[in-house]
Design a protein around this motif. Sequence first.
Motif, short mmCIF file in Angstrom:
data_model
loop_
_atom_site.label_atom_id
_atom_site.label_comp_id
_atom_site.label_asym_id
_atom_site.label_seq_id
_atom_site.Cartn_x
_atom_site.Cartn_y
_atom_site.Cartn_z
N ILE A 185 -19.90 -22.29 -1.98
CA ILE A 185 -18.47 -22.56 -2.15
C ILE A 185 -17.83 -22.79 -0.78
O ILE A 185 -17.00 -23.67 -0.61
N HIS A 186 -18.22 -21.97 0.19
CA HIS A 186 -17.75 -22.16 1.56
C HIS A 186 -18.81 -22.92 2.36
O HIS A 186 -19.96 -22.51 2.43
N ALA A 187 -18.36 -24.02 2.98
CA ALA A 187 -19.30 -24.99 3.54
C ALA A 187 -20.21 -24.41 4.62
O ALA A 187 -21.40 -24.71 4.67
N ARG A 188 -19.66 -23.58 5.50
CA ARG A 188 -20.42 -23.16 6.68
C ARG A 188 -21.40 -22.04 6.39
O ARG A 188 -22.18 -21.66 7.28
N GLU A 189 -21.39 -21.50 5.19
CA GLU A 189 -22.23 -20.34 4.87
C GLU A 189 -23.59 -20.82 4.37
O GLU A 189 -23.94 -20.69 3.20
N TRP A 190 -24.35 -21.41 5.28
CA TRP A 190 -25.56 -22.13 4.91
C TRP A 190 -26.62 -21.26 4.24
O TRP A 190 -27.44 -21.76 3.47
N ILE A 314 -22.39 -16.43 -4.30
CA ILE A 314 -23.09 -16.01 -3.09
C ILE A 314 -22.39 -16.59 -1.86
O ILE A 314 -22.26 -17.82 -1.74
N HIS A 315 -21.99 -15.71 -0.96
CA HIS A 315 -21.34 -16.09 0.30
C HIS A 315 -22.07 -15.42 1.46
O HIS A 315 -22.98 -14.63 1.27
N SER A 316 -21.63 -15.73 2.68
CA SER A 316 -22.01 -14.94 3.85
C SER A 316 -20.79 -14.94 4.77
O SER A 316 -19.95 -15.84 4.67
N TYR A 317 -20.61 -13.95 5.67
CA TYR A 317 -21.55 -12.92 5.94
C TYR A 317 -20.86 -11.57 5.81
O TYR A 317 -19.67 -11.53 5.50
ZN LIG Z 1 -17.42 -17.42 1.77
#
Ligand SMILES: [Zn+2]
Length: 434
Positions: A185-190, A314-317
């Motif tokens: 969902i969030h681009a940079r959270e590879w 699922i996201h990070s971090y």
């Molecule tokens: Zn996120």
Amino acid sequence: MFVHIGILFVLLQSSYCVERYDGHKVLEILHKAESDFIKILEMELKYKLDFWKLPKHVDDSMKVRVSPEHLEDFLHELEAINADVSTMIENVQDIMDEHQVQSEVPVLHRRASSYSSGWSLNVYYSYSSILNYLTAIAAATLPNNMTATLETLGTSYEGRVVRMIKLSKAGSAANKRKIFIDGGIHAREWVSPATVIYMIEMLAYNPNNNASINTLLNRYDVYLAPLINPDGYQYSGSSYRLWRKNRRNNPQGNCYGVDLNRNFPFQWDPIIGGSNSPCSDLFSGATPGSEPETANIVNYLMANGDLFDAYLTIHSYGQMWLYPWGYTSALPSDHSDLHNAALSGKNAIAAYQGMSYLVGSSTNELYAAAGGSDDFAKGGAGIKYSYTIELRDQGDYGFQLPATLIIPTAKEFFDGFVAFADTMYTHLYGSSGK
Ligand SMILES: [Zn+2]
């Protein structure tokens, strides 16, 4: 049987990146009062701040990236409010140079060992490679009576297709209940899409014929959508590594992007942890559910939510296993069920390499933020066990988690997921279904 793949895979990381982060620092800031926290949030656009981590509660610190141009002025303001400041990362570009895989060597080799479709799981794939992967797994002959079905959730703002894989074990109970997992969902959270792909591999092939995985698949069909925000992800890979939002061209302000995880249409409110400014990284969108990437999930879950016992995004971090609500510090009436199932996940994660995940509700453990997908899945679509997962790490690399850490990060979370699903199922239905 192996999937035959005869395409050159272009790695997402490459030498195309134009945006550089020389001299950018990540500061850890401990504010003295909640009003100071609000002041810092309001400095976002003035100093082009990038919030890497927001405080979990009033006494918690935040992590903020700031460019060399704005560093001095920003530090002066922090001094004025008497905040404690330390430097987490001296030079963001150094981490990128050191840990990003620069190679464009095509990933053609098949692993000789055990699982699976021949894909390497320790690289960050591009959007097109992820699509190829999903197509390949759906065409593969899988062991253990498993079937993989390719489904389409919709398209993105720029017209990229958003796909999902349904994994189902033939011959087990009919009308099984379902679990939905999304990533990216969030681009940079590879590491998020990479982890969802790892989960697809492990569920589809169960290489060690693990009994717990078999039990899970006898009980549940699992739907996995690894990349919800392909436009942002592609942009993060090609131009602007730390991009977070989608790529909507906002009419006002000449700024791009909506924070999809502030855009979901349940208790949507830009004032609570989001923003009304199109230039903010936390822009909640013009209206609730305005973004096509949001609508893809909303439409699917509104039509099918009653079949699902769990939704995990699922996201990070940060290493957290969070449950609703995000928009308020109030807890759902069944919060102890959600907490207990998440604890099983946390304990299984710790059993692998000792990684510590924090379990709690989003608002009580993080900060209030309305419009999140987990709040929508529970409050809007009625899915009881709804969670946001923040994968590794705790800030040493942040979003630039080295590719060498994909597999340990994904493996421990997958172990946690299997344990979580067992606790959830047993609580709901008893221990049958094995
Ligand atoms: Zn996120």
